[in-house]
Scaffold this motif. Structure first.
Motif: not given
Length: 411
Positions: A274-283, A286-291, A307-318
């Motif tokens: 369930d957690a993996e599906r939420l992390l990979r979801a398009d939207s 609630e999780l974004d706000a929690a992070l 730092h993780g967003m930088y080294v993984m090349g992604v734009d959001t905490p999720r």
């Protein structure tokens, strides 16, 4: 270990202790570290950058003057410390978007290290390792100038360490013991991330393979006795590589990591799927706000996500947390490692508690679990503050392991 500085910010204290640990091999002086730390406003990234940069500038300027006056040992020592202080200065600048000052501090760190490297005997040689149409930066350390093939240690850092920092956390210690040493930055690590835009990839065997190919062309390398050491996140990257690259004679994970996805899902309700599906979801608002809330209240999470967003090349905490799901030794990967493996464990690890034991339990190769404790001053992640102790035990294991591996003909 008690926090001597920054009592309310464990991340600031850990990074200060990290610099202190480099005293053992010339990367810092205690008074310089403490004096710098005392000027820093706790939790203030701007203050951290300004004060470490001021110290680095002062030490680098003194080293340059020593060099111009012909005092090469003093210059070498000063450039080494300045390199480490510039590395520390830019540590909290990464994120999305990234602070433009990080390139300046990083480039100064590399320049100072290379100035010092040229003053060693034998000279520490900067190298460019061919990799998928580009190159990876690194350094070749020789035990002497004879060109004799020697047991060889390939070293890499992890989530945030640099090839230059590896000098203080193991490269020189290995050279003292007669090893040829090859250090490098892979994709996602500082050199390739700063200057080539390369981000981390989970299939690390495709990084290590060309590094070993390069090592095998060097006359100082005994091709039958090549070991790989990975630090921090390198404690999962190096084992992943060793699972698929069987030219290695030994593997060292400082400290061992089994599954980064456990970090991503641990605060998300429900089971792992369930957690993996939420992390990979398009939207997932609630999780974004929690992070975002976690980043406000948890200093370590704030840094790690930025730092993780930088080294993984992604734009959001999720998206960063989702990227961690791809880094795992489960599903039989750890069991594919064939070479003798040392898994190090820090008793008070604040990042990957319990994961070294998980990696060790899944190994089917010859294996050793080496635990470092707080009573030894070595209980923190990767054992800062007890570098001589930790490296002595690690390299004694490596000496004994490679002693049972036949050398190449002519070695």
């Amino acid at each position: 270990m008690k926090q001597l500085l920054f009592p309310n910010n464990p991340q600031f204290w850990y990074e200060t202790l990290r610099s202190m640990s480099h005293i053992a091999y010339g990367g810092a002086d205690f008074g310089e570290v403490v004096a710098t730390g005392e000027r820093i406003v706790e939790g203030d990234y701007e203050s951290w950058y300004a004060e470490w940069t001021a110290t680095a500038d002062r030490v680098a300027d003194e080293a340059q003057k020593a060099l111009e006056a012909g005092h090469e040992v003093s210059a070498r020592d000063g450039f080494l410390r300045a390199s480490n202080y510039y590395r520390s200065a830019e540590f909290f600048l990464h994120g999305h978007p990234c602070d433009p000052r990080h390139d300046h501090a990083y480039d100064r760190s590399v320049a100072c290290f290379r100035a010092a490297a040229a003053l060693f005997t034998p000279r520490i040689e900067p190298v460019s390792i061919p990799y998928e149409g580009t190159t990876l930066p690194g350094y070749l350390y020789r035990a002497d100038t004879g060109g004799t093939p020697r047991p060889t240690l390939i070293m890499q850092a992890g989530f945030d360490g640099t090839a230059e920092e590896l000098h203080f956390s193991g490269a020189m210690a290995a050279v003292e013991r007669g090893y040829t040493v090859l250090t490098f930055d892979g994709p996602g690590q500082p050199g390739p991330r700063h200057h080539q835009g390369l981000v981390f990839r989970p299939d690390w065997e495709n990084v290590i393979r060309p590094v070993i190919d390069f090592a095998e062309t060097l006359p100082e390398v005994d091709n039958s006795r090549i070991a790989l050491l990975g630090s921090s996140m390198g404690g999962i990257l190096a084992p992943r590589a060793a699972a698929f690259e069987h030219r290695l004679a030994a593997l060292i994970a400082v400290d061992g990591v089994y599954d980064l996805g456990q970090i991503s899902v641990r605060n998300i309700p429900g089971d792992r799927a369930d957690a993996e599906r939420l992390l990979r979801a398009d939207s997932a608002p609630e999780l974004d706000a929690a992070l975002e809330r976690i980043m406000i209240t948890d200093a370590t999470a704030r840094w790690a996500i930025n730092h993780g967003m930088y080294v993984m090349g992604v734009d959001t905490p999720r998206a960063f947390n989702a990227s961690y799901l791809d880094y795992s030794l489960a599903d039989g990967i750890a069991e594919r490692i064939q070479c003798p493996t040392l898994v190090c464990d820090a008793a008070e690890d604040e990042f990957f508690k319990g994961q070294p034991e998980q990696l060790y339990e899944h190994l089917t190769c010859p294996r050793t679990l080496m635990v470092f404790t707080a009573e030894e001053g070595a209980g923190a992640h990767c054992h800062p503050g007890a570098m001589r102790l930790a490296l002595a035990r690690i390299y004694d294991w490596l000496d004994d392991t490679l002693a049972n591996t036949p050398a190449s003909l002519g070695a």
